[in-house]
Design a protein around this motif. Structure first.
Motif, PDB file in Angstrom:
ATOM      1  N   LEU A  49       0.835  -1.194   0.000  1.00 29.44           N
ATOM      2  CA  LEU A  49       0.000   0.000   0.000  1.00 29.44           C
ATOM      3  C   LEU A  49       0.875   1.251   0.000  1.00 29.44           C
ATOM      4  O   LEU A  49       0.647   2.182  -0.778  1.00 29.44           O
ATOM      5  CB  LEU A  49      -0.923  -0.021   1.227  1.00 29.44           C
ATOM      6  CG  LEU A  49      -1.791   1.210   1.465  1.00 29.44           C
ATOM      7  CD1 LEU A  49      -2.704   1.465   0.273  1.00 29.44           C
ATOM      8  CD2 LEU A  49      -2.604   1.024   2.741  1.00 29.44           C
ATOM      9  N   ARG A  53       1.076   4.117  -2.916  1.00 31.13           N
ATOM     10  CA  ARG A  53       0.873   5.536  -2.606  1.00 31.13           C
ATOM     11  C   ARG A  53       2.054   6.369  -3.073  1.00 31.13           C
ATOM     12  O   ARG A  53       1.893   7.408  -3.721  1.00 31.13           O
ATOM     13  CB  ARG A  53       0.654   5.720  -1.093  1.00 31.13           C
ATOM     14  CG  ARG A  53       0.552   7.194  -0.688  1.00 31.13           C
ATOM     15  CD  ARG A  53       0.450   7.368   0.814  1.00 31.13           C
ATOM     16  NE  ARG A  53       1.510   6.788   1.597  1.00 31.13           N
ATOM     17  CZ  ARG A  53       2.735   7.304   1.747  1.00 31.13           C
ATOM     18  NH1 ARG A  53       3.087   8.414   1.140  1.00 31.13           N
ATOM     19  NH2 ARG A  53       3.624   6.692   2.522  1.00 31.13           N
ATOM     20  N   LEU A  63      -3.547  11.072   0.766  1.00 28.20           N
ATOM     21  CA  LEU A  63      -4.327   9.846   0.573  1.00 28.20           C
ATOM     22  C   LEU A  63      -5.380   9.696   1.671  1.00 28.20           C
ATOM     23  O   LEU A  63      -6.520   9.314   1.394  1.00 28.20           O
ATOM     24  CB  LEU A  63      -3.425   8.611   0.508  1.00 28.20           C
ATOM     25  CG  LEU A  63      -4.142   7.312   0.177  1.00 28.20           C
ATOM     26  CD1 LEU A  63      -4.940   7.415  -1.125  1.00 28.20           C
ATOM     27  CD2 LEU A  63      -3.154   6.170   0.085  1.00 28.20           C
ATOM     28  N   VAL A  67      -9.609   9.206   1.273  1.00 24.78           N
ATOM     29  CA  VAL A  67     -10.396   8.069   1.775  1.00 24.78           C
ATOM     30  C   VAL A  67     -11.162   8.399   3.053  1.00 24.78           C
ATOM     31  O   VAL A  67     -11.737   7.515   3.682  1.00 24.78           O
ATOM     32  CB  VAL A  67      -9.527   6.795   1.960  1.00 24.78           C
ATOM     33  CG1 VAL A  67      -9.041   6.284   0.624  1.00 24.78           C
ATOM     34  CG2 VAL A  67      -8.376   7.033   2.912  1.00 24.78           C
ATOM     35  N   TYR A  74      -4.939   6.445   8.762  1.00 20.29           N
ATOM     36  CA  TYR A  74      -4.458   5.843   7.522  1.00 20.29           C
ATOM     37  C   TYR A  74      -3.069   5.225   7.726  1.00 20.29           C
ATOM     38  O   TYR A  74      -2.795   4.108   7.270  1.00 20.29           O
ATOM     39  CB  TYR A  74      -4.416   6.866   6.368  1.00 20.29           C
ATOM     40  CG  TYR A  74      -3.642   6.308   5.216  1.00 20.29           C
ATOM     41  CD1 TYR A  74      -4.210   5.347   4.390  1.00 20.29           C
ATOM     42  CD2 TYR A  74      -2.305   6.650   5.011  1.00 20.29           C
ATOM     43  CE1 TYR A  74      -3.477   4.759   3.375  1.00 20.29           C
ATOM     44  CE2 TYR A  74      -1.571   6.072   3.995  1.00 20.29           C
ATOM     45  CZ  TYR A  74      -2.151   5.130   3.193  1.00 20.29           C
ATOM     46  OH  TYR A  74      -1.420   4.534   2.199  1.00 20.29           O
ATOM     47  N   TYR A  77      -2.632   1.608   8.698  1.00 21.08           N
ATOM     48  CA  TYR A  77      -2.746   0.551   7.683  1.00 21.08           C
ATOM     49  C   TYR A  77      -1.374   0.252   7.079  1.00 21.08           C
ATOM     50  O   TYR A  77      -1.019  -0.909   6.888  1.00 21.08           O
ATOM     51  CB  TYR A  77      -3.735   0.933   6.582  1.00 21.08           C
ATOM     52  CG  TYR A  77      -5.166   0.991   7.044  1.00 21.08           C
ATOM     53  CD1 TYR A  77      -5.737  -0.075   7.737  1.00 21.08           C
ATOM     54  CD2 TYR A  77      -5.942   2.102   6.800  1.00 21.08           C
ATOM     55  CE1 TYR A  77      -7.048  -0.019   8.172  1.00 21.08           C
ATOM     56  CE2 TYR A  77      -7.260   2.162   7.228  1.00 21.08           C
ATOM     57  CZ  TYR A  77      -7.806   1.097   7.913  1.00 21.08           C
ATOM     58  OH  TYR A  77      -9.101   1.148   8.337  1.00 21.08           O
ATOM     59  N   GLU A  78      -0.623   1.299   6.776  1.00 25.24           N
ATOM     60  CA  GLU A  78       0.706   1.084   6.195  1.00 25.24           C
ATOM     61  C   GLU A  78       1.646   0.412   7.194  1.00 25.24           C
ATOM     62  O   GLU A  78       2.507  -0.364   6.802  1.00 25.24           O
ATOM     63  CB  GLU A  78       1.304   2.412   5.715  1.00 25.24           C
ATOM     64  CG  GLU A  78       0.666   2.936   4.455  1.00 25.24           C
ATOM     65  CD  GLU A  78       1.405   4.116   3.856  1.00 25.24           C
ATOM     66  OE1 GLU A  78       2.528   4.446   4.317  1.00 25.24           O
ATOM     67  OE2 GLU A  78       0.871   4.716   2.896  1.00 25.24           O
ATOM     68  N   ARG A  88     -12.046  -1.639   2.737  1.00 22.27           N
ATOM     69  CA  ARG A  88     -11.057  -0.548   2.751  1.00 22.27           C
ATOM     70  C   ARG A  88     -10.012  -0.782   1.661  1.00 22.27           C
ATOM     71  O   ARG A  88      -9.593   0.147   0.985  1.00 22.27           O
ATOM     72  CB  ARG A  88     -10.395  -0.454   4.123  1.00 22.27           C
ATOM     73  CG  ARG A  88      -9.363   0.640   4.237  1.00 22.27           C
ATOM     74  CD  ARG A  88      -9.935   2.031   4.165  1.00 22.27           C
ATOM     75  NE  ARG A  88     -10.705   2.294   5.369  1.00 22.27           N
ATOM     76  CZ  ARG A  88     -11.539   3.318   5.486  1.00 22.27           C
ATOM     77  NH1 ARG A  88     -11.724   4.157   4.501  1.00 22.27           N
ATOM     78  NH2 ARG A  88     -12.221   3.488   6.606  1.00 22.27           N
ATOM     79  N   HIS A  91     -11.551   0.301  -1.524  1.00 19.64           N
ATOM     80  CA  HIS A  91     -11.608   1.763  -1.594  1.00 19.64           C
ATOM     81  C   HIS A  91     -10.225   2.354  -1.897  1.00 19.64           C
ATOM     82  O   HIS A  91     -10.085   3.233  -2.751  1.00 19.64           O
ATOM     83  CB  HIS A  91     -12.167   2.318  -0.286  1.00 19.64           C
ATOM     84  CG  HIS A  91     -12.406   3.794  -0.311  1.00 19.64           C
ATOM     85  ND1 HIS A  91     -12.519   4.530   0.823  1.00 19.64           N
ATOM     86  CD2 HIS A  91     -12.555   4.672  -1.341  1.00 19.64           C
ATOM     87  CE1 HIS A  91     -12.723   5.802   0.516  1.00 19.64           C
ATOM     88  NE2 HIS A  91     -12.740   5.910  -0.798  1.00 19.64           N
ATOM     89  N   LEU A  92      -9.216   1.877  -1.208  1.00 19.18           N
ATOM     90  CA  LEU A  92      -7.853   2.361  -1.459  1.00 19.18           C
ATOM     91  C   LEU A  92      -7.414   2.061  -2.892  1.00 19.18           C
ATOM     92  O   LEU A  92      -6.764   2.887  -3.538  1.00 19.18           O
ATOM     93  CB  LEU A  92      -6.875   1.750  -0.455  1.00 19.18           C
ATOM     94  CG  LEU A  92      -6.983   2.318   0.962  1.00 19.18           C
ATOM     95  CD1 LEU A  92      -6.311   1.401   1.960  1.00 19.18           C
ATOM     96  CD2 LEU A  92      -6.395   3.720   1.017  1.00 19.18           C
ATOM     97  N   SER A  93      -7.797   0.902  -3.404  1.00 14.54           N
ATOM     98  CA  SER A  93      -7.467   0.552  -4.787  1.00 14.54           C
ATOM     99  C   SER A  93      -8.140   1.508  -5.765  1.00 14.54           C
ATOM    100  O   SER A  93      -7.535   1.930  -6.758  1.00 14.54           O
ATOM    101  CB  SER A  93      -7.891  -0.890  -5.090  1.00 14.54           C
ATOM    102  OG  SER A  93      -7.152  -1.789  -4.300  1.00 14.54           O
TER     103      SER A  93
END
Length: 159
Positions: A49, A53, A63, A67, A74, A77-78, A88, A91-93
């Motif tokens: 991810l 980004r 980013l 979202v 956020y 997640y990374e 999610r 959505h990120l894709s």
């Protein structure tokens, strides 16, 4: 006598294992480097991810705004300090303009082939197909269906 479940396990080459995140035994397919713990898979998805980004030249804050999250949320997640739901990831894709397969491949390439070379070849093919115009894709699908019939005598259902 082999049960349906035992047959399924054998057909997929699943191995009984344990994971720190699950109190009961789980069945997994071995990857190219053995069986990764679920946390390792999550780390690899988070890293993918971040790479996606950065490839789009977006900051975490930018980013996160796209979202509807704070930069801190956020960032989790990374860093894999928060679990990402499939919704999610989708959505990120969408926001990054990348296929979720890109992130999943980085975590589990063994799902794309029996060897690293086969998996890489399939993934590269999928990436090339993603960017083709619809007319070209239709022609390639027809070609692949013909090849499938010639090889196996079967065809995939048309959608």
């Amino acid at each position: 006598m082999t049960t349906k479940l035992e047959s399924h396990i054998a057909d997929l080459g699943l191995v009984k294992t344990s994971d720190p995140e699950n109190e009961k035994p789980v069945y997994r397919r071995e990857g190219f480097d053995g069986i990764s713990a679920f946390a390792e898979l999550d780390n690899k998805v988070g890293e993918a991810l971040r790479n996606c980004r950065q490839a789009k030249n977006l900051s975490r804050a930018e980013l996160a705004t796209l979202v509807g999250l704070s930069e801190q949320v956020y960032g989790r997640y990374e860093r894999n300090s928060s679990k990402m739901h499939v919704s999610r990831l989708i959505h990120l894709s969408e926001v990054l303009g990348v296929s979720p397969l890109t992130m999943l491949f980085s975590a589990a390439p063994h799902l794309w082939g029996a060897t690293e070379k086969e998996a890489d070849t399939r993934f590269r093919m999928m990436k090339l197909l993603e960017d083709l115009p619809n007319d070209t894709m239709s022609s390639i699908v027809t070609l692949l269906e013909t090849v499938s019939v010639l090889q196996n005598g079967t065809t995939t259902p048309k959608t």
